[in-house]
Design a protein around this motif. Structure first.
Motif, PDB file in Angstrom:
ATOM      1  N   LEU A   1       1.973   1.802  -3.478  1.00  0.00           N
ATOM      2  CA  LEU A   1       0.932   2.420  -4.301  1.00  0.00           C
ATOM      3  C   LEU A   1       0.834   3.913  -4.012  1.00  0.00           C
ATOM      4  CD1 LEU A   1      -1.334   1.855  -6.367  1.00  0.00           C
ATOM      5  CD2 LEU A   1      -2.895   1.799  -4.438  1.00  0.00           C
TER       6      LEU A   1
ATOM      7  N   HIS B   1      -9.448   2.693  -6.875  1.00  0.00           N
ATOM      8  CA  HIS B   1      -9.619   2.996  -8.283  1.00  0.00           C
ATOM      9  C   HIS B   1     -10.906   3.764  -8.507  1.00  0.00           C
ATOM     10  CE1 HIS B   1     -10.966   2.002 -12.439  1.00  0.00           C
ATOM     11  NE2 HIS B   1      -9.762   2.471 -12.673  1.00  0.00           N
TER      12      HIS B   1
ATOM     13  N   LEU C   1      -8.101  -2.116  -3.601  1.00  0.00           N
ATOM     14  CA  LEU C   1      -7.606  -1.511  -4.844  1.00  0.00           C
ATOM     15  C   LEU C   1      -8.773  -1.072  -5.707  1.00  0.00           C
ATOM     16  CD1 LEU C   1      -5.149  -0.883  -6.657  1.00  0.00           C
ATOM     17  CD2 LEU C   1      -5.540  -3.075  -7.743  1.00  0.00           C
TER      18      LEU C   1
ATOM     19  N   THR D   1      -5.818   2.248 -14.956  1.00  0.00           N
ATOM     20  CA  THR D   1      -4.970   1.306 -14.235  1.00  0.00           C
ATOM     21  C   THR D   1      -4.819   0.013 -15.025  1.00  0.00           C
ATOM     22  OG1 THR D   1      -5.785   2.206 -12.155  1.00  0.00           O
ATOM     23  CG2 THR D   1      -4.674   0.076 -12.049  1.00  0.00           C
TER      24      THR D   1
ATOM     25  N   ARG E   1       0.822  -1.201   0.000  1.00  0.00           N
ATOM     26  CA  ARG E   1       0.000   0.000   0.000  1.00  0.00           C
ATOM     27  C   ARG E   1       0.859   1.255   0.000  1.00  0.00           C
ATOM     28  NH1 ARG E   1      -4.449  -0.611   4.423  1.00  0.00           N
ATOM     29  NH2 ARG E   1      -3.679  -2.619   5.133  1.00  0.00           N
TER      30      ARG E   1
END
Lengths: 287, 372
Positions: free
Chosen positions: B172, B208, B204, B215, B169
């Motif tokens: 990301l 998103h 995720l 992505t 995480r």
């Protein structure tokens, strides 16, 4: 509670591990280190203690001994520092690139380990003397004499210290994850930024270890240095040579006194480097 | 852990979502992309359009070239041929530094000697002075991102002190910090255990939804691909086999490879003759309308095989195993000694003994003629 209090004096009991071995290995390590390191060194300290603290200080502060100690530690430090940088570059080339002759170059790095130090000293003296081919070149171009001056000592210490840095840095560099560099690039960092901000900090602990080893080796180096140093008191005389001189004059107490002072300085420096590494370990979770 | 709730919205930057973009726009256009590794072709003529705001999965077996394609889009892999466009702009010649992609690596690739906050701030800190946000602004953004990835307050920790899921995480958040045009994830959950994978998948999807980044993620797990992605691109041996929605690839596989790769199907080599599908001499059932006669591959999922009352089926088989799942019983059935076992599901109240012979009806929809 009571049991814990009662057994408070004994060694903390470790829970038995599935892979036993702590007891025997620790016992062996302690016995071995005592035999090889601790006992000889304590005899040294014991021998020197005949002088008392005052006597030690007197020996250490005599002008010739002080000059020799300064030469030894100062030149060792500078040589180790140069090796830290140069060794990193050599390790980088050897791990990162594939080129013809790489294996030969890789093997060459170990030569200073393998060569008898006296051979290295004679060879270096021949090359760096004012009539040797490197020495004459430097003398003609810059008017600097290398052999038989402190610069000669420096050259010898650089020579014997290089493998320590290369060999400690190489495996860490090989393990360094290429993805980390790629991550840095995708985030917009230039190659130089990646090297300075990502690769060098990751290499720092290994470089530090190599530096410490090269430094320790340089402080104790004798064989290669005396052939190229010129051994002029107050100018190019190293502390180990002074110890030999004392021994040849049967001044055992004087020799051990210088040795104890060297031991104290070396131990303090190495301890300091170890503490820096422990700090790295605590902070980053790796060395 | 992470919940899919979207309140407490901390996404400060929300690029336009897919539905607000003009139809037909592409965020990434890949044309004729090829990549050779020492004489072997890793990618061979890939054409792929990725729509703005979509979540696209690159799915394929190992060695199919999916990671190479992702790295080629990022600029981490020099191309042998082809072009990559970002939003109409030719990015083929752009260096990786200038492509403005967010890349998340399978093994996180965090900077171990930097704190979490410094890791996230890295992409901003390395910008030239003129483009670098002020220090306070960077700090605020790091905090926002930590909030977004649901790890508030861990900025001063080091990666070595975090769990795998937390590291991913952070990775990301680091990729999002530079406001990338596209987000590329290489097997983002590959190194994590099953439960963490499930949680992160949901998380995720949620991120998103909130940020709307285009992505692309690589996975070899078809379940992960169909659960998470808007569209799935299936690769095999450096070629795209099919690009479509999860429904498309599951229900309307374009070819035998896709049918075999997704949906946990058993492959039977069959022959079609006189409107009947036969395997090893056993008639399985009527062939679908328009099926060409000759050898073919039939892909059967457990849902294609029904256990029916004796005598009512199109064929019979012997039950060799009977295992319990949460909501049903799963049977393994042998049609003949030299055929692979097929699977069927029966309701819990249907008791079936091992080595019992059962009557079956078999749906023969996923039938692909073998050429040559």
């Amino acid at each position: 509670m009571t049991a814990a209090t009662l057994s408070g004096w004994s060694l903390p009991r470790r829970r038995p591990s599935a892979l036993p071995g702590f007891g025997p290995t620790l016992g062996f390590a302690l016995a071995y280190l005592s035999l090889i390191v601790l006992i000889p060194l304590s005899v040294l300290v014991w021998r020197a203690s005949g002088l008392g603290i005052g006597g030690l200080v007197a020996v250490a502060s005599s002008p010739r001994v002080r000059a020799a100690l300064e030469t030894s530690f100062y030149l060792s430090l500078v040589a180790a520092a140069l090796n830290a940088v140069a060794g990193l570059v050599v390790a980088w080339v050897l791990t990162r690139y594939r080129f013809p002759g790489r294996a030969v170059l890789d093997a060459m790095v170990d030569l200073p380990f393998a060569l008898p130090t006296a051979v290295a000293g004679i060879a270096l003296a021949a090359i760096y003397a004012t009539n040797g081919w490197v020495g004459s070149l430097v003398n003609d171009l810059f008017g600097i004499r290398i052999a038989f001056t402190p610069s000669g000592i420096f050259v010898a210490l650089v020579f014997i210290g290089l493998p320590f840095v290369v060999r400690t840095v190489q495996p860490v560099l090989a393990d360094l994850d290429r993805e980390v560099e790629e991550a840095s690039a995708t985030l917009g960092a230039s190659r130089l930024q990646t090297v300075v901000r990502v690769i060098l900090p990751a290499m720092l602990p290994a470089v530090l270890t190599g530096f410490a080893l090269a430094f320790a080796r340089a402080v104790g180096e004798y064989g290669s240095v005396i052939f190229i140093a010129g051994n002029m008191p107050f100018v190019s005389e190293i502390a180990p040579l002074l110890i030999i001189v004392q021994l040849e004059e049967f001044n055992y107490v004087g020799a051990t006194a210088i040795a104890v002072v060297m031991l104290a300085i070396s131990f303090t420096s190495l301890l300091a480097i170890n503490l820096v590494q422990a700090w790295c370990l605590r902070r980053y979770g790796h060395v | 852990m992470p919940s899919p709730s979207s309140n407490g919205d901390t996404a400060t930057r929300s690029p336009a979502r897919a539905d607000t973009e003009t139809a037909g726009a592409t965020a990434i256009a890949v044309r004729g992309l090829a990549k050779d590794f020492a004489g072997t072709r890793a990618l061979d003529g890939i054409d792929l359009d990725i729509r703005p705001g979509e979540l696209l999965a690159l799915l394929g077996p190992s060695g199919s070239g999916k990671t190479t394609l992702l790295r080629a889009i990022a600029g981490l892999e020099p191309l042998s041929a082809g072009t990559v466009h970002f939003g109409g702009e030719d990015a083929t010649a752009l260096r990786v530094q200038d492509r403005k992609v967010g890349f998340v690596f399978q093994h996180y690739a965090l900077f171990r000697h930097m704190s979490v906050a410094d890791n996230i701030a890295y992409g901003l800190a390395v910008r030239p002075r003129a483009l670098r946000p002020p220090r306070a602004e960077i700090r605020r953004r790091v905090e926002d991102l930590l909030e977004l990835v649901q790890l508030p307050g861990i900025g001063q920790r080091f990666p070595g002190q975090l769990s795998g899921g937390q590291r991913q995480r952070v990775a990301l958040a680091r990729a999002l910090a530079v406001e990338p045009r596209v987000l590329l994830l290489d097997e983002p959950f590959g190194a994590l255990d099953a439960q963490v994978r499930k949680d992160l998948r949901r998380w995720l999807r949620d991120i998103h939804h909130r940020t709307g980044h285009t992505t692309v993620f690589v996975t070899h797990d078809q379940e992960e691909a169909v659960e998470l992605a808007d569209r799935v691109a299936i690769l095999n041996r450096g070629r795209l086999e099919q690009v479509g929605s999860p429904d498309d690839v599951l229900d309307r596989p374009a070819n035998a490879f896709v049918a075999g790769f997704v949906g946990q199907a058993v492959r039977l080599d069959v022959t079609v003759a006189d409107g009947v599908v036969r395997a090893g001499g056993i008639g399985l059932g009527p062939a679908p309308a328009g099926a060409t006669s000759g050898p073919a591959a039939l892909f059967l999922r457990s849902g294609d095989v029904s256990v029916v009352a004796a005598g009512a089926g199109t064929t019979t088989g012997t039950v060799t195993a009977n295992t319990r799942s949460a909501a049903s019983r799963r049977l393994e059935i042998r049609l003949a000694d030299d055929l692979p076992q097929i699977e069927a599901e029966v309701p819990l109240d249907r008791a079936v003994a091992r080595s019992e012979t059962v009557a079956l009806t078999i749906r023969t929809g996923r039938l692909f003629p073998l050429v040559g």
